[in-house]
Write an enzyme that holds these catalytic residues in place. Structure first.
Site, PDB file in Angstrom:
ATOM      1  N   PHE A 150      -8.733   8.879  14.858  1.00 43.41           N
ATOM      2  CA  PHE A 150      -8.479   8.756  16.299  1.00 43.41           C
ATOM      3  C   PHE A 150      -9.243   9.898  16.964  1.00 43.41           C
ATOM      4  O   PHE A 150      -9.031  11.061  16.636  1.00 43.41           O
ATOM      5  CB  PHE A 150      -6.991   8.849  16.602  1.00 43.41           C
ATOM      6  CG  PHE A 150      -6.703   8.571  18.044  1.00 43.41           C
ATOM      7  CD1 PHE A 150      -6.628   7.261  18.505  1.00 43.41           C
ATOM      8  CD2 PHE A 150      -6.546   9.601  18.955  1.00 43.41           C
ATOM      9  CE1 PHE A 150      -6.399   6.989  19.849  1.00 43.41           C
ATOM     10  CE2 PHE A 150      -6.319   9.330  20.300  1.00 43.41           C
ATOM     11  CZ  PHE A 150      -6.249   8.028  20.739  1.00 43.41           C
ATOM     12  N   ASP A 176      -3.127  16.938  11.167  1.00 44.85           N
ATOM     13  CA  ASP A 176      -2.607  16.218  12.333  1.00 44.85           C
ATOM     14  C   ASP A 176      -1.602  15.192  11.804  1.00 44.85           C
ATOM     15  O   ASP A 176      -1.966  14.297  11.027  1.00 44.85           O
ATOM     16  CB  ASP A 176      -3.765  15.544  13.077  1.00 44.85           C
ATOM     17  CG  ASP A 176      -3.300  14.712  14.271  1.00 44.85           C
ATOM     18  OD1 ASP A 176      -2.129  14.281  14.286  1.00 44.85           O
ATOM     19  OD2 ASP A 176      -4.114  14.472  15.176  1.00 44.85           O
ATOM     20  N   TYR A 219       6.174  11.186  20.165  1.00 46.05           N
ATOM     21  CA  TYR A 219       6.490   9.934  20.867  1.00 46.05           C
ATOM     22  C   TYR A 219       6.268   8.682  20.024  1.00 46.05           C
ATOM     23  O   TYR A 219       6.495   7.586  20.508  1.00 46.05           O
ATOM     24  CB  TYR A 219       5.729   9.825  22.199  1.00 46.05           C
ATOM     25  CG  TYR A 219       4.231   9.996  22.158  1.00 46.05           C
ATOM     26  CD1 TYR A 219       3.412   8.978  21.689  1.00 46.05           C
ATOM     27  CD2 TYR A 219       3.649  11.165  22.608  1.00 46.05           C
ATOM     28  CE1 TYR A 219       2.035   9.135  21.678  1.00 46.05           C
ATOM     29  CE2 TYR A 219       2.278  11.332  22.583  1.00 46.05           C
ATOM     30  CZ  TYR A 219       1.474  10.317  22.129  1.00 46.05           C
ATOM     31  OH  TYR A 219       0.117  10.470  22.111  1.00 46.05           O
ATOM     32  N   LYS A 220       5.806   8.859  18.799  1.00 48.68           N
ATOM     33  CA  LYS A 220       5.625   7.692  17.922  1.00 48.68           C
ATOM     34  C   LYS A 220       6.895   7.532  17.070  1.00 48.68           C
ATOM     35  O   LYS A 220       7.936   7.102  17.572  1.00 48.68           O
ATOM     36  CB  LYS A 220       4.363   7.859  17.089  1.00 48.68           C
ATOM     37  CG  LYS A 220       3.083   7.933  17.927  1.00 48.68           C
ATOM     38  CD  LYS A 220       1.863   8.146  17.031  1.00 48.68           C
ATOM     39  CE  LYS A 220       0.604   8.402  17.846  1.00 48.68           C
ATOM     40  NZ  LYS A 220       0.087   7.192  18.489  1.00 48.68           N
ATOM     41  N   ARG A 235      -2.646  -4.313  14.462  1.00 49.91           N
ATOM     42  CA  ARG A 235      -1.945  -3.202  13.833  1.00 49.91           C
ATOM     43  C   ARG A 235      -0.444  -3.391  14.005  1.00 49.91           C
ATOM     44  O   ARG A 235       0.022  -3.696  15.118  1.00 49.91           O
ATOM     45  CB  ARG A 235      -2.402  -1.933  14.572  1.00 49.91           C
ATOM     46  CG  ARG A 235      -2.346  -0.669  13.812  1.00 49.91           C
ATOM     47  CD  ARG A 235      -3.008   0.455  14.588  1.00 49.91           C
ATOM     48  NE  ARG A 235      -2.319   0.766  15.842  1.00 49.91           N
ATOM     49  CZ  ARG A 235      -2.215   1.997  16.367  1.00 49.91           C
ATOM     50  NH1 ARG A 235      -2.775   3.035  15.754  1.00 49.91           N
ATOM     51  NH2 ARG A 235      -1.597   2.200  17.502  1.00 49.91           N
TER      52      ARG A 235
END
Lengths: 412, 412
Positions: B126, B197, B222-223, B371
């Site tokens: 990402f 990360d 937030y995931k 996904r």
């Protein structure tokens, strides 16, 4: 100096064109809140907006809210609203991150525009701006220098060696105002770039960034703009710098095509380049509620009332509390006074604690500064009278000498 | 490959030690939400916590909440909770700012510890991590270099020229996992510093930072951690680096004595140095609600269920949708697969839109990746069955070919 009565204050309230705005805020019963320069009170509509994000946008719509609720656009949409409050144009402001991080970004961006190495700052300013500059300059190398100056010698400090003049418009302790037009003009004349920190002016002063030809600005939304505790800060970059002055915290929100997921950074050519990562949506969404209130009023009326409120407070304190050891720190001249009044008092800490116990909420800044902020949207002239009335009583009865008021918390 | 029935899935749910956790979340009626790897669903208690901040802490207690509601301590308090989820110790993690900005901080801090100039990164990651590194290195000068490598050649890319190995533990698109223990050991052996990360692993993988002797890490809440849209990120710095590896966004929250208002920056000697400015309190406070759920469960059970859910999904998709053009992108080996399953599909965009219209919510990553994230705390085995059931129907009926599913929004 006028000799006011409470009745005079009631009449001033009746004539106040902003009086009705108080209804937009949830002010605790009985409290005279003179700390809106630290944390603004809650707009009533903030609750509904928070529930909308929690229940509908996050709770029900989930990931699609990035589109349907416009989450991705919030930094721009709110930025355009802030722009109207600080004399900027649409597309020149984004709301994002903390003020300090934003200062780092614009200072780093500004320094890419010049070969010069001297930054003029105000040494007695709220220190986070100095700290951020020190962190950046240490990264950039030893040939940079911060030239600290105080009010009286700021103008002399700006010369043709200066890369950037980086000042807070209204001083956090004294409430003294720098002349933005004159300082920015001097900077421009010397070939220096101007950065203004508007933490203590956005929402309280008639700031005119573009009329002054300012280059960059940052500020916070949680003081006079009532965005909520720690609500995100903002960045202004004059349009002439877009696509040229690039900030180094180059996250995907500042990419020219964030959803292309390219390997390498390509800067957005608009104000979006000032964004870095994903924003705290709940805090950001609630911030908009405070901004929307400002779009209903004339900032010139706010500034006018602010000057009257601070003048009334100074007059009443000197008339009625003159014998109790308060020394005015803020300027007597309303034209160079922000929306706060500070006094030094030898026993500032317990005196302020006693005031807070009587629901006159200001704050204390070491070593002896008692600070009162006046927020024209929800403070009335009668509030000023009543605040002084309570302070008189606290001083007359020596309430502040009670030991409970001298116990210091972690955060003073 | 097992041939499951819906009844088998019901039985798996009955035996699931995490089944009861689903009650902690507000899941929209009828929705099978397989996008918790992008935005986690709302914990029910988030609403009450948000109202507490809005009504009591901000609304009534106002400025004193910095002390009484512990606002100033939130980055540390939440950091200690995150530490328990990622194999770190108390005092090694703070929750603050965005993941990207946090990556900038730790990478800059790490580079102060070494004279080397090469950073190993994963080019297909990402991209915000790459972008942030590019921004930093451009500031630092032209002798720095990013050595991009992909999974197969990461280990070879790490040699004695390498300053920092900076990798995302679980790949955002494929879900492939880097072997944190092996890579960190190789880095250490070569004298390089490791940065992980954890955006796609915190809350889904059994991360053991200290057992691996990792140096730094960042991640988002937030995931899988269900902190709310854009909730603040976190930073881990191993205790051995405190007071030594200093980050350059030196705001007042990272000062050794923030309320002394000293002119010059003096770094905190603990994890607090990783803080910069004032935090978005509303978003931060709500983040704690998600973390508290994790403290009731065993992360090893989460990882175990995650592997079973993703395996079940792969098996069912291949059994029941084998003829519809889905090509598995994620690893078949569950030990190197994160908590997501990705397929390539020639018509990935409209296929995913059709799924979303039938309340099977995954997401699409260009050019053709569909996904699906599996969050063990609120996804059941029957959810997996039912999701595939709906996908079968969408493909059988060619629902995805309807023109409405090919209209692209701004954010895909």
């Amino acid at each position: 100096m006028n000799h006011y009565t409470r009745n005079d204050c009631e009449q001033l309230d009746q004539q106040d064109p902003l009086a009705a705005m108080r209804d937009a805020f949830a002010i605790p019963e009985g409290m005279i809140y003179l700390d809106g320069n630290s944390l603004g009170v809650r707009p009533k509509a903030a609750k509904e907006r928070a529930l909308q994000v929690i229940e509908q946008e996050w709770g029900t719509d989930l990931i699609k809210s990035w589109n349907t609720a416009g989450w991705f656009e919030l930094p721009y949409k709110l930025g355009d609203k802030v722009a109207q409050i600080i004399g900027a144009d649409a597309g020149e402001v984004v709301v994002t991150d903390s003020t300090g991080i934003n200062l780092y970004k614009v200072l780093a961006a500004a320094l890419t525009l010049t070969e010069r190495k001297v930054i003029v700052m105000n040494g007695s300013n709220f220190p986070t701006d100095n700290y951020m500059a020190q962190g950046l300059l240490q990264q950039l190398g030893s040939d940079y220098e911060i030239r600290f100056a105080e009010h009286d010698n700021i103008m002399q400090a700006i010369d043709e060696d200066v890369a950037v003049v980086c000042l807070t418009h209204v001083h956090y302790k004294t409430g003294e105002v720098f002349d933005m037009a004159a300082v920015t003009a001097k900077a421009e004349q010397c070939g220096a770039i101007s950065i203004w920190d508007l933490c203590h002016s956005a929402g309280a002063m008639d700031v005119q960034l573009n009329a002054c030809n300012a280059d960059f600005a940052v500020g916070c939304t949680y003081k006079y703009l009532n965005g909520g505790p720690g609500s995100p800060g903002f960045i202004f970059a004059a349009k002439r710098h877009h696509g040229k002055a690039l900030q180094p915290l180059t996250g995907w929100w500042g990419h020219a095509a964030p959803f292309a997921f390219e390997r390498d950074y390509r800067p957005a050519e608009n104000i979006g380049q000032m964004l870095s990562g994903t924003q705290p949506i709940l805090s950001l969404a609630v911030t908009e509620v405070g901004l929307d209130i400002f779009l209903q009023v004339d900032i010139k009326q706010i500034r006018e009332k602010s000057q009257k409120l601070t003048q009334l407070f100074i007059d009443l304190m000197e008339q009625r509390c003159g014998q109790y050891g308060f020394t005015l720190v803020s300027p007597r001249d309303a034209s160079i006074r922000g929306s706060q009044v500070s006094f030094n008092h030898e026993h500032g800490y317990p005196v302020m604690q006693a005031m807070i116990s009587r629901d006159v909420v200001g704050d204390f800044r070491a070593p002896k500064n008692v600070r009162f902020g006046f927020t024209p949207l929800y403070i009335s002239y009668v509030d000023v009278w009543d605040a002084v009335d309570r302070i008189v009583d606290i001083m007359e009865t020596n309430l502040w000498q009670q030991p409970e008021f001298n116990q210091r918390g972690a955060v003073t």
